[in-house]
Motif scaffolding. Structure first.
Motif, short mmCIF file in Angstrom:
data_model
loop_
_atom_site.label_atom_id
_atom_site.label_comp_id
_atom_site.label_asym_id
_atom_site.label_seq_id
_atom_site.Cartn_x
_atom_site.Cartn_y
_atom_site.Cartn_z
N ASN A 81 0.81 -1.21 0.00
CA ASN A 81 0.00 0.00 0.00
C ASN A 81 0.85 1.28 0.00
OD1 ASN A 81 1.01 -0.08 2.57
ND2 ASN A 81 -0.98 -0.12 3.60
N LYS A 82 2.11 1.16 -0.40
CA LYS A 82 3.06 2.28 -0.52
C LYS A 82 3.55 2.82 0.82
CE LYS A 82 2.56 2.47 -5.02
NZ LYS A 82 3.46 1.80 -5.88
N LYS A 83 3.11 2.22 1.92
CA LYS A 83 3.61 2.64 3.22
C LYS A 83 4.94 1.95 3.49
CE LYS A 83 -0.72 3.81 5.43
NZ LYS A 83 -1.56 3.63 6.60
N ARG A 84 5.67 2.50 4.46
CA ARG A 84 6.95 1.91 4.84
C ARG A 84 6.89 1.42 6.27
NH1 ARG A 84 11.40 6.22 3.31
NH2 ARG A 84 10.27 7.30 4.94
N LEU A 85 7.64 0.37 6.51
CA LEU A 85 7.77 -0.21 7.83
C LEU A 85 9.26 -0.31 8.12
CD1 LEU A 85 5.44 -1.30 9.59
CD2 LEU A 85 6.09 -3.56 8.86
N PHE A 86 9.67 0.01 9.33
CA PHE A 86 11.08 -0.07 9.69
C PHE A 86 11.29 -1.18 10.70
CE2 PHE A 86 10.50 4.22 8.20
CZ PHE A 86 11.62 4.42 7.41
N ILE A 87 12.38 -1.89 10.56
CA ILE A 87 12.78 -2.92 11.52
C ILE A 87 14.10 -2.43 12.10
CG2 ILE A 87 13.34 -5.34 11.89
CD1 ILE A 87 11.82 -5.89 9.21
N ILE A 88 14.05 -1.97 13.34
CA ILE A 88 15.26 -1.50 14.01
C ILE A 88 15.92 -2.70 14.66
CG2 ILE A 88 16.21 0.00 15.79
CD1 ILE A 88 13.85 1.88 15.34
N THR A 89 17.15 -2.98 14.27
CA THR A 89 17.87 -4.12 14.81
C THR A 89 19.01 -3.65 15.70
OG1 THR A 89 19.24 -4.24 12.84
CG2 THR A 89 17.31 -5.64 12.89
N VAL A 90 19.22 -4.41 16.77
CA VAL A 90 20.34 -4.16 17.67
C VAL A 90 21.10 -5.48 17.80
CG1 VAL A 90 21.06 -3.43 19.97
CG2 VAL A 90 19.03 -2.41 18.93
N PHE A 91 22.39 -5.46 17.45
CA PHE A 91 23.24 -6.65 17.51
C PHE A 91 24.30 -6.46 18.58
CE2 PHE A 91 21.51 -7.63 13.44
CZ PHE A 91 21.80 -8.97 13.18
N ALA A 92 24.64 -7.55 19.27
CA ALA A 92 25.80 -7.56 20.15
C ALA A 92 27.00 -7.83 19.24
CB ALA A 92 25.66 -8.65 21.20
N ASP A 93 27.91 -6.89 19.16
CA ASP A 93 29.01 -6.97 18.21
C ASP A 93 29.94 -8.16 18.47
OD1 ASP A 93 30.56 -6.20 16.02
OD2 ASP A 93 31.84 -4.93 17.25
N THR B 138 29.44 -11.08 19.91
CA THR B 138 28.88 -12.40 19.69
C THR B 138 28.07 -12.51 18.39
OG1 THR B 138 26.91 -11.78 20.94
CG2 THR B 138 28.70 -12.84 22.16
N ARG B 139 27.80 -11.38 17.76
CA ARG B 139 26.97 -11.30 16.55
C ARG B 139 25.56 -11.82 16.81
NH1 ARG B 139 31.21 -12.97 11.78
NH2 ARG B 139 32.82 -11.57 12.48
N TYR B 140 25.07 -11.62 18.01
CA TYR B 140 23.75 -12.07 18.42
C TYR B 140 22.76 -10.93 18.26
CZ TYR B 140 20.23 -14.33 21.37
OH TYR B 140 19.09 -14.91 21.85
N MET B 141 21.63 -11.20 17.61
CA MET B 141 20.62 -10.17 17.43
C MET B 141 19.82 -10.03 18.73
SD MET B 141 17.37 -9.82 14.85
CE MET B 141 18.30 -9.81 13.35
N LEU B 142 19.96 -8.89 19.37
CA LEU B 142 19.25 -8.64 20.62
C LEU B 142 17.80 -8.25 20.39
CD1 LEU B 142 22.12 -6.71 22.39
CD2 LEU B 142 21.23 -8.94 23.04
N THR B 143 17.54 -7.55 19.30
CA THR B 143 16.16 -7.20 18.98
C THR B 143 16.02 -6.88 17.50
OG1 THR B 143 14.27 -5.83 19.60
CG2 THR B 143 16.36 -4.73 19.46
N ALA B 144 14.82 -7.12 17.02
CA ALA B 144 14.40 -6.67 15.69
C ALA B 144 13.02 -6.05 15.91
CB ALA B 144 14.35 -7.83 14.70
N TYR B 145 13.00 -4.77 16.20
CA TYR B 145 11.77 -4.06 16.58
C TYR B 145 11.11 -3.46 15.34
CZ TYR B 145 8.76 -0.69 18.94
OH TYR B 145 7.68 0.03 19.37
N VAL B 146 9.87 -3.84 15.10
CA VAL B 146 9.12 -3.36 13.94
C VAL B 146 8.34 -2.12 14.35
CG1 VAL B 146 7.36 -3.93 12.23
CG2 VAL B 146 8.93 -5.70 13.05
N CYS B 147 8.49 -1.05 13.56
CA CYS B 147 7.85 0.22 13.89
C CYS B 147 7.56 1.03 12.63
CB CYS B 147 8.74 1.02 14.84
SG CYS B 147 10.42 1.21 14.26
N PRO B 148 6.69 2.03 12.72
CA PRO B 148 6.34 2.82 11.53
C PRO B 148 7.35 3.91 11.17
CG PRO B 148 5.03 3.51 13.40
CD PRO B 148 5.84 2.34 13.86
#
Length: 167
Positions: free
Chosen positions: A74-86, A88-98
């Motif tokens: 629908n032409k809208k955008r969604l953002f996934i903010i990711t935070v990684f522990a450098d 260990t390369r472990y993804m701490l979060t993948a937060y979906v937001c507008p």
């Protein structure tokens, strides 16, 4: 494979989950409800101990923060903010937001903080001012390094490479 136990589903749903996993690996799984319950009861302590250890598995002095933009039909955008522990390369979060707002960045960092054992000493991000501001707000004692990609490509390059596989 542990999603049906972790989310509190009943015995039938658990058996269906096992059958689904079996189909994915090309195996026929057949187990009675009584045998399934016995399996869970015998292994509950072990599963609880494992879950307790996995709740906060990450200790990392340096985190990286960036976002992925996904365009919707629908032409809208969604953002996934990711935070990684450098470390260990472990993804701490993948937060979906507008949006990539200060509020969204704070929420992503709070989720990451909940999943990690300790606060980072350094938080790296691209030159997004809301990320820098959120980093100072959530981690007042951490060093926040916010550099534009054009100025220094190596700041969050490992995270950028990880995003390529997520897209």
């Amino acid at each position: 494979s542990d999603f049906f136990i972790a989310n509190g589903m009943g015995t039938r749903a658990g058996i269906e989950g096992l059958k689904m996993i079996g189909r994915q690996i090309g195996e026929d799984v057949s187990i009675s409800p009584g045998a399934f319950r016995n399996l869970i009861v015998r292994n509950t302590d072990m599963l609880y101990h494992f879950e307790k250890q996995m709740k906060n598995p990450i200790v990392s002095n340096q985190w990286m923060m960036d976002e992925i933009c996904q365009r919707l039909p629908n032409k809208k955008r969604l953002f996934i903010i990711t935070v990684f522990a450098d470390d260990t390369r472990y993804m701490l979060t993948a937060y979906v937001c507008p949006s990539r707002s200060f509020k969204s960045a704070c929420k992503a960092l709070e989720i990451a903080r909940d999943r990690a054992k300790s606060d980072p000493h350094i938080v790296r991000s691209d030159a997004n001012k809301s990320y820098e501001k959120a980093g100072h707000c959530i981690f007042p004692n951490a060093k926040i390094i916010s550099v534009a990609k054009a100025d220094y490509l190596g700041n969050i390059s490992r995270l950028e490479r990880g995003h390529e596989s997520l897209r």
